[in-house]
Design an enzyme around this catalytic site. Structure first.
Site, PDB file in Angstrom:
ATOM      1  N   HIS A  98      87.991  -3.393  30.617  1.00  0.00           N
ATOM      2  CA  HIS A  98      86.781  -4.462  31.009  1.00  0.00           C
ATOM      3  C   HIS A  98      87.525  -5.648  31.633  1.00  0.00           C
ATOM      4  O   HIS A  98      87.522  -6.850  31.291  1.00  0.00           O
ATOM      5  CB  HIS A  98      86.189  -4.898  30.008  1.00  0.00           C
ATOM      6  CG  HIS A  98      85.020  -5.704  29.792  1.00  0.00           C
ATOM      7  ND1 HIS A  98      84.785  -6.733  30.620  1.00  0.00           N
ATOM      8  CD2 HIS A  98      83.649  -5.618  29.592  1.00  0.00           C
ATOM      9  CE1 HIS A  98      83.449  -7.164  30.623  1.00  0.00           C
ATOM     10  NE2 HIS A  98      82.967  -6.414  29.792  1.00  0.00           N
TER      11      HIS A  98
ATOM     12  N   GLU B 139      85.305  -3.168  36.115  1.00  0.00           N
ATOM     13  CA  GLU B 139      85.969  -2.231  34.973  1.00  0.00           C
ATOM     14  C   GLU B 139      85.914  -1.116  35.023  1.00  0.00           C
ATOM     15  O   GLU B 139      85.198  -0.168  35.606  1.00  0.00           O
ATOM     16  CB  GLU B 139      84.806  -2.638  33.832  1.00  0.00           C
ATOM     17  CG  GLU B 139      84.542  -4.119  33.558  1.00  0.00           C
ATOM     18  CD  GLU B 139      83.350  -4.325  32.809  1.00  0.00           C
ATOM     19  OE1 GLU B 139      83.047  -3.614  31.790  1.00  0.00           O
ATOM     20  OE2 GLU B 139      82.747  -5.317  33.093  1.00  0.00           O
TER      21      GLU B 139
HETATM   22  O1  TA6 Z   1      80.592  -5.038  31.045  1.00  0.00           O
HETATM   23  C1  TA6 Z   1      79.438  -5.831  31.252  1.00  0.00           C
HETATM   24  C2  TA6 Z   1      78.934  -6.278  29.878  1.00  0.00           C
HETATM   25  O2  TA6 Z   1      78.644  -4.965  29.080  1.00  0.00           O
HETATM   26  C3  TA6 Z   1      77.798  -7.186  30.000  1.00  0.00           C
HETATM   27  O3  TA6 Z   1      76.625  -6.415  29.484  1.00  0.00           O
HETATM   28  C4  TA6 Z   1      78.038  -8.435  29.276  1.00  0.00           C
HETATM   29  O4  TA6 Z   1      77.554  -8.432  27.968  1.00  0.00           O
HETATM   30  C5  TA6 Z   1      79.525  -8.023  29.153  1.00  0.00           C
HETATM   31  O5  TA6 Z   1      80.018  -6.932  29.082  1.00  0.00           O
HETATM   32  C6  TA6 Z   1      80.317  -9.108  28.061  1.00  0.00           C
HETATM   33  O6  TA6 Z   1      80.115  -8.412  26.810  1.00  0.00           O
HETATM   34  P1  TA6 Z   1      80.609  -9.410  25.560  1.00  0.00           P
HETATM   35  O7  TA6 Z   1      80.233  -8.384  24.411  1.00  0.00           O
HETATM   36  O8  TA6 Z   1      82.159  -9.613  25.764  1.00  0.00           O
HETATM   37  O9  TA6 Z   1      79.982 -10.596  25.532  1.00  0.00           O
END
Ligand code: TA6
Length: 286
Positions: A163, A262
């Protein structure tokens, strides 16, 4: 956060040391080719600076380093699922304590291996036997491989993501290219022209990306190349103004200097038979 200002608690080699920050242990790399910081909590790379260059990775100035909550920035490891497929969101790898299993260095750079095995705690969340290895190669580029091995007697399916949070000078002067012809947003499918300008909240799963994505950052006058393998999709995320304001661990306005690109396996789309393994990777260069 200036990771280079922390004092070392243990020196492992000329370029590699350990240090403590609040509740977490960091592996810190300082080599003529690059500097980096890697947290054993989450197996998360927090900083990667090639020599004479700004950090490629973005960390929130409001990150909580207590070790009680996921770290906001760098390269969180989402595994064995991506998103809210199950609880906890994005899986448990990003809040587990990883082991430093190997390190080496040469004039070309530094290689760090981290590992995570199933445990009583992981089985209470996801009842499978596994070994995860994170291989991080740092030269003037950063290469990250997440290797999943099924060490049990039955097959399992998994998903996940590297990510990656990238630093940009100004999100409104940034373009992301080579994202392919289609994306999914809030469960709807759209066709696309492969290029995304960011001028609003974006949370998209690109399902036919090129292997190499280019992030064109006009403000910093640099292009970051993100080359992925073993993924089924590329996720692009920026929370924009109101979501950023609502998040405890992001500074208001900090959405302007970051973008997530990502390397993702969305849904549980990889199945491994016993002894099978799979590598999800991303390679970042400027
Ligand atoms: O990768 C995108 C995502 O899944 C978004 O939907 C957003 O919520 C982000 O990741 C961050 O997630 P987190 O659980 O780290 O707050």
């Amino acid at each position: 956060m200036d990771f280079s200002s922390l004092s070392a608690t243990n020196t492992l080699s000329d370029s590699i040391s350990l240090c403590e920050l609040d509740g977490i242990t960091l592996v810190r790399v300082h080599h003529p080719k690059a500097s980096a910081a890697i947290s054993l909590f989450g197996g998360q790379i927090l900083s990667f600076k090639p020599a004479n260059s700004a950090d490629i990775l973005w960390m929130s100035t409001k990150t909580d380093y207590s070790g009680n909550t996921p770290l906001r920035g760098g390269i969180p490891l989402c595994w064995p699922w991506f998103g809210k497929v199950a609880s906890p969101s994005h899986g448990f790898a990003r809040t587990s304590i990883w082991t430093l299993s190997h390190h080496s260095e040469s004039e070309k750079g530094v290689i760090i291996h981290l590992s995570l095995n199933d445990s009583k705690e992981s089985k209470a969340i996801w009842d499978h036997s596994f070994k995860l290895e994170l291989v991080i190669e740092m030269t003037d580029t950063l290469s990250v491989k997440l290797i999943t091995t099924n060490t049990g007697k039955t097959s399992f399916s998994f998903g996940g993501a590297l990510h990656t949070y990238l630093t940009v000078g100004d999100i409104e002067r940034t373009k992301i290219c080579q994202l392919g012809a289609s994306y999914i947003e809030k469960n709807n499918c759209f066709s696309a022209n492969g290029v995304t300008d960011i001028n609003q909240e974006v949370d998209r799963i690109y399902t036919q990306p090129d292997n190499t994505i280019i992030v064109k950052d006009k403000s910093f006058e640099r292009e970051i190349k993100v080359t992925n393998e073993g993924n089924t999709s590329v996720v692009v995320w920026n929370p924009w103004i109101s979501l950023c304001q609502s998040m405890q661990d992001m500074d208001e306005g900090s959405y302007q200097t970051m973008i997530c690109v990502e390397s993702c396996i969305h849904e549980q789309s990889i199945t491994l038979a016993p002894k099978g393994s799979h590598t999800l990777s991303t390679h970042l260069s400027c």
